[in-house]
Design a protein around this motif. Structure first.
Motif, PDB file in Angstrom:
ATOM      1  N   GLY A   1      47.388  39.805  35.393  1.00  0.00           N
ATOM      2  CA  GLY A   1      46.152  39.214  35.885  1.00  0.00           C
ATOM      3  C   GLY A   1      45.409  40.135  36.836  1.00  0.00           C
ATOM      4  O   GLY A   1      44.182  40.241  36.789  1.00  0.00           O
ATOM      5  N   ALA A   2      46.155  40.829  37.704  1.00  0.00           N
ATOM      6  CA  ALA A   2      45.527  41.765  38.630  1.00  0.00           C
ATOM      7  C   ALA A   2      44.851  42.900  37.874  1.00  0.00           C
ATOM      8  O   ALA A   2      43.749  43.330  38.220  1.00  0.00           O
ATOM      9  CB  ALA A   2      46.569  42.325  39.598  1.00  0.00           C
ATOM     10  N   GLY A   3      45.509  43.390  36.826  1.00  0.00           N
ATOM     11  CA  GLY A   3      44.923  44.466  36.034  1.00  0.00           C
ATOM     12  C   GLY A   3      43.650  44.031  35.332  1.00  0.00           C
ATOM     13  O   GLY A   3      42.642  44.749  35.330  1.00  0.00           O
ATOM     14  N   GLN A   4      43.681  42.842  34.729  1.00  0.00           N
ATOM     15  CA  GLN A   4      42.499  42.342  34.030  1.00  0.00           C
ATOM     16  C   GLN A   4      41.338  42.111  34.988  1.00  0.00           C
ATOM     17  O   GLN A   4      40.204  42.498  34.723  1.00  0.00           O
ATOM     18  CB  GLN A   4      42.839  41.033  33.305  1.00  0.00           C
ATOM     19  N   LEU A   5      41.624  41.468  36.112  1.00  0.00           N
ATOM     20  CA  LEU A   5      40.554  41.157  37.060  1.00  0.00           C
ATOM     21  C   LEU A   5      39.999  42.416  37.709  1.00  0.00           C
ATOM     22  O   LEU A   5      38.800  42.506  37.993  1.00  0.00           O
ATOM     23  CB  LEU A   5      41.073  40.192  38.131  1.00  0.00           C
ATOM     24  N   SER A   6      40.851  43.404  37.926  1.00  0.00           N
ATOM     25  CA  SER A   6      40.364  44.647  38.535  1.00  0.00           C
ATOM     26  C   SER A   6      39.346  45.333  37.638  1.00  0.00           C
ATOM     27  O   SER A   6      38.341  45.874  38.116  1.00  0.00           O
ATOM     28  CB  SER A   6      41.530  45.589  38.836  1.00  0.00           C
ATOM     29  N   ARG A   7      39.587  45.306  36.335  1.00  0.00           N
ATOM     30  CA  ARG A   7      38.636  45.934  35.414  1.00  0.00           C
ATOM     31  C   ARG A   7      37.308  45.192  35.424  1.00  0.00           C
ATOM     32  O   ARG A   7      36.240  45.812  35.419  1.00  0.00           O
ATOM     33  CB  ARG A   7      39.223  45.986  33.997  1.00  0.00           C
ATOM     34  N   GLY A   8      37.363  43.868  35.440  1.00  0.00           N
ATOM     35  CA  GLY A   8      36.135  43.092  35.503  1.00  0.00           C
ATOM     36  C   GLY A   8      35.403  43.287  36.815  1.00  0.00           C
ATOM     37  O   GLY A   8      34.169  43.348  36.857  1.00  0.00           O
ATOM     38  N   SER A   9      36.154  43.394  37.903  1.00  0.00           N
ATOM     39  CA  SER A   9      35.536  43.558  39.217  1.00  0.00           C
ATOM     40  C   SER A   9      34.811  44.892  39.314  1.00  0.00           C
ATOM     41  O   SER A   9      33.741  44.981  39.908  1.00  0.00           O
ATOM     42  CB  SER A   9      36.607  43.464  40.313  1.00  0.00           C
ATOM     43  N   GLN A  10      35.389  45.962  38.742  1.00  0.00           N
ATOM     44  CA  GLN A  10      34.733  47.263  38.776  1.00  0.00           C
ATOM     45  C   GLN A  10      33.393  47.238  38.052  1.00  0.00           C
ATOM     46  O   GLN A  10      32.492  48.003  38.372  1.00  0.00           O
ATOM     47  CB  GLN A  10      35.634  48.328  38.146  1.00  0.00           C
ATOM     48  N   ARG A  11      33.264  46.342  37.074  1.00  0.00           N
ATOM     49  CA  ARG A  11      32.019  46.270  36.300  1.00  0.00           C
ATOM     50  C   ARG A  11      31.072  45.194  36.812  1.00  0.00           C
ATOM     51  O   ARG A  11      30.053  44.911  36.178  1.00  0.00           O
ATOM     52  CB  ARG A  11      32.349  46.001  34.824  1.00  0.00           C
ATOM     53  N   ALA A  12      31.381  44.586  37.932  1.00  0.00           N
ATOM     54  CA  ALA A  12      30.550  43.499  38.467  1.00  0.00           C
ATOM     55  C   ALA A  12      29.127  43.994  38.730  1.00  0.00           C
ATOM     56  O   ALA A  12      28.921  45.165  39.075  1.00  0.00           O
ATOM     57  CB  ALA A  12      31.164  42.957  39.756  1.00  0.00           C
ATOM     58  N   PRO A  13      28.122  43.114  38.578  1.00  0.00           N
ATOM     59  CA  PRO A  13      26.726  43.554  38.678  1.00  0.00           C
ATOM     60  C   PRO A  13      26.267  43.940  40.074  1.00  0.00           C
ATOM     61  O   PRO A  13      25.312  44.688  40.224  1.00  0.00           O
ATOM     62  CB  PRO A  13      25.940  42.345  38.164  1.00  0.00           C
ATOM     63  N   THR A  14      26.933  43.435  41.124  1.00  0.00           N
ATOM     64  CA  THR A  14      26.541  43.796  42.487  1.00  0.00           C
ATOM     65  C   THR A  14      27.771  44.230  43.270  1.00  0.00           C
ATOM     66  O   THR A  14      28.912  43.901  42.918  1.00  0.00           O
ATOM     67  CB  THR A  14      25.882  42.616  43.226  1.00  0.00           C
ATOM     68  N   LEU A  15      27.523  44.956  44.346  1.00  0.00           N
ATOM     69  CA  LEU A  15      28.620  45.412  45.194  1.00  0.00           C
ATOM     70  C   LEU A  15      29.348  44.224  45.804  1.00  0.00           C
ATOM     71  O   LEU A  15      30.578  44.236  45.942  1.00  0.00           O
ATOM     72  CB  LEU A  15      28.073  46.330  46.288  1.00  0.00           C
ATOM     73  N   GLU A  16      28.614  43.179  46.158  1.00  0.00           N
ATOM     74  CA  GLU A  16      29.234  41.988  46.735  1.00  0.00           C
ATOM     75  C   GLU A  16      30.179  41.331  45.732  1.00  0.00           C
ATOM     76  O   GLU A  16      31.296  40.939  46.080  1.00  0.00           O
ATOM     77  CB  GLU A  16      28.157  41.002  47.175  1.00  0.00           C
ATOM     78  N   ASP A  17      29.727  41.205  44.477  1.00  0.00           N
ATOM     79  CA  ASP A  17      30.588  40.625  43.444  1.00  0.00           C
ATOM     80  C   ASP A  17      31.830  41.484  43.233  1.00  0.00           C
ATOM     81  O   ASP A  17      32.935  40.965  43.011  1.00  0.00           O
ATOM     82  CB  ASP A  17      29.823  40.506  42.124  1.00  0.00           C
ATOM     83  N   CYS A  18      31.649  42.788  43.282  1.00  0.00           N
ATOM     84  CA  CYS A  18      32.773  43.710  43.127  1.00  0.00           C
ATOM     85  C   CYS A  18      33.800  43.501  44.233  1.00  0.00           C
ATOM     86  O   CYS A  18      35.006  43.393  43.968  1.00  0.00           O
ATOM     87  CB  CYS A  18      32.258  45.144  43.124  1.00  0.00           C
ATOM     88  N   GLU A  19      33.329  43.428  45.478  1.00  0.00           N
ATOM     89  CA  GLU A  19      34.250  43.241  46.606  1.00  0.00           C
ATOM     90  C   GLU A  19      34.962  41.896  46.527  1.00  0.00           C
ATOM     91  O   GLU A  19      36.158  41.789  46.804  1.00  0.00           O
ATOM     92  CB  GLU A  19      33.480  43.362  47.920  1.00  0.00           C
ATOM     93  N   ASP A  20      34.233  40.853  46.136  1.00  0.00           N
ATOM     94  CA  ASP A  20      34.854  39.525  45.988  1.00  0.00           C
ATOM     95  C   ASP A  20      35.954  39.570  44.938  1.00  0.00           C
ATOM     96  O   ASP A  20      37.038  38.991  45.123  1.00  0.00           O
ATOM     97  CB  ASP A  20      33.803  38.487  45.587  1.00  0.00           C
TER      98      ASP A  20
END
Length: 429
Positions: free
Chosen positions: A92-111
């Motif tokens: 789960g951490a691996g999957q979410l990390s990949r999605g987080s790196q592609r998040a549309p904003t820096l705030e979404d990425c950090e969350d």
């Protein structure tokens, strides 16, 4: 009435420790049977729920267990459940990390990365649980299972520790040249880290531009899975909304520097446009292979050129190749000029920005029009009035509208050419 959680109901109503043990064993077997189908929709959520129930039921049963044989069975059940939870958390951490790196904003990425860290913590807690019961059970199988949990927990934690916070400054002609303006601007505003792929065709030029912009200290060794460039337009918009004049001054100082353009550049500009004193408008031409639906439509380009001429302005064609029959006699054709030696040397990026600045300051350039090509965003951020054309509202670049002075989005809706005509007359005045 709030529906009671099924696990809570089991623990509340069940008093027979032996029955709890049987249910825990059954649930573990059901969860284990799902492991071959975890990729199917909804199965992993069911799997996680069953593992959670196993831990709750087995823990409750262990408190009530009397026989050592039952205690050993429950300890083994818990070790297996904790190991499975640790491995699932690592996934789960691996999957979410990949999605987080592609998040549309820096705030979404950090969350997203905060959630990744929480999941890594879940893996570590599960590994500790497995280790604790392994010490009590003290069998080879238990030790092997606890080792699996430990490996999974360390892998989950490494995902957090090895996060790549750097953004890639593309130095390959196959990538958008203009995205370099985004990254350099965002790094100046927010202190971002930057990486360049070693051996890229324009690595020397990219490093020179960053050095000249005062960003050499932001460079980091190249690593895989960089942060997403989607964040950059948002970061830039926030800086301009906070203080547009300060943001623009910061970029102009960094991108243009204190030194005057080279004599070669000034001579080249004079040779191309020196005999045309009229006010001018850049018309950008895009014919790339990436997102071809965003390319310049030549019928539209002809209409734009006519609008510019009718407004008493001189069109300057810039970017990719343009059919010569579309270039009116009064126009300046600088298409493909960026391929010339002057704009391919070590100072290629600053030279191109200095070109726009010289056109603006000494040759009557009053604005630019084009499709959503990142190349026009460098001069736009430094103050050149800009109209960018788009088929529908652009989420990323739309953040600049109302933030970056003179930056306008024109959606191709009925009447959009009239908007351009009106804006051209405003520029002309």
């Amino acid at each position: 009435m709030v529906e009671e959680d099924p696990v809570t109901r089991l623990l509340t109503n069940e008093t027979d420790g032996g029955e709890l043990t049987r249910k825990a064993v059954t649930l573990l077997a059901e969860a284990t049977a799902l492991q071959g189908t975890l990729h199917l929709p909804g199965v992993r959520d069911d799997y996680r729920s069953r593992l959670e129930q196993v831990v709750l039921l087995a823990t409750q049963a262990l408190d009530n267990a009397g026989e050592s044989r039952e205690v050993a069975l429950l300890q083994w059940v818990l070790i297996q459940a904790f190991a499975a939870r640790a491995e699932d958390a690592r996934y789960g951490a691996g999957q979410l990390s990949r999605g987080s790196q592609r998040a549309p904003t820096l705030e979404d990425c950090e969350d997203g990365w905060q959630r990744v860290e929480q999941i890594a913590g879940t893996a570590e807690e599960a590994a500790l649980g497995a280790a604790g019961f392994t010490r009590l059970l003290d069998t080879a199988k238990a030790r092997a299972m606890a080792r699996r949990a430990e490996v999974a927990a360390k892998a989950a934690r490494n995902i957090v520790l090895e996060r790549n916070r750097a953004y890639t400054f593309h130095a390959d002609p196959g990538f958008s040249f203009g995205e370099g303006w985004y990254l350099a601007a965002a790094a100046l505003f927010a202190g971002l880290s930057i990486q360049i792929r070693p051996g890229a065709a324009q690595e020397v030029q990219a490093r020179r531009f960053l050095f000249d912009a005062g960003l050499d200290g932001a460079l980091r060794p190249y690593r895989s899975r960089p942060a997403s460039p989607k964040h950059l337009t948002h970061i830039i918009a926030e800086a301009f909304r906070a203080d547009a004049q300060k943001a623009q001054c910061t970029l102009r100082a960094a991108f243009l520097g204190d030194e005057s353009p080279s004599a070669a550049l000034l001579s080249w500009i004079d040779g191309k446009v020196g005999g045309k004193p009229e006010q001018k408008v850049l018309l950008w031409v895009r014919t790339g292979d990436h997102h071809v639906q965003r390319n310049t439509c030549f019928d539209e380009l002809r209409q734009l050129s006519e609008l510019v001429v009718n407004a008493g302005l001189t069109p300057i064609f810039f970017g990719d190749k343009v059919p010569l029959e579309l270039v009116p006699p009064s126009a300046v054709n600088l298409a493909l000029c960026w391929k010339e030696t002057l704009f391919q040397g070590p100072e290629m990026r600053r030279a191109q920005l200095q070109l726009f600045e010289e056109l603006r300051c000494r040759h009557g350039l009053v604005g630019q029009i084009g499709v959503t090509t990142a190349g026009m965003d460098g001069p736009a951020l430094m103050g050149l009035p800009t109209l960018y054309l788009t088929q529908e509202r652009n989420v990323r670049l739309g953040r600049w509208v109302g933030a970056v002075p003179g930056y306008q989005e024109v959606v191709r809706e009925p009447g959009y050419l009239e908007i351009i005509r009106t804006t051209l007359h405003q520029w002309q005045q």
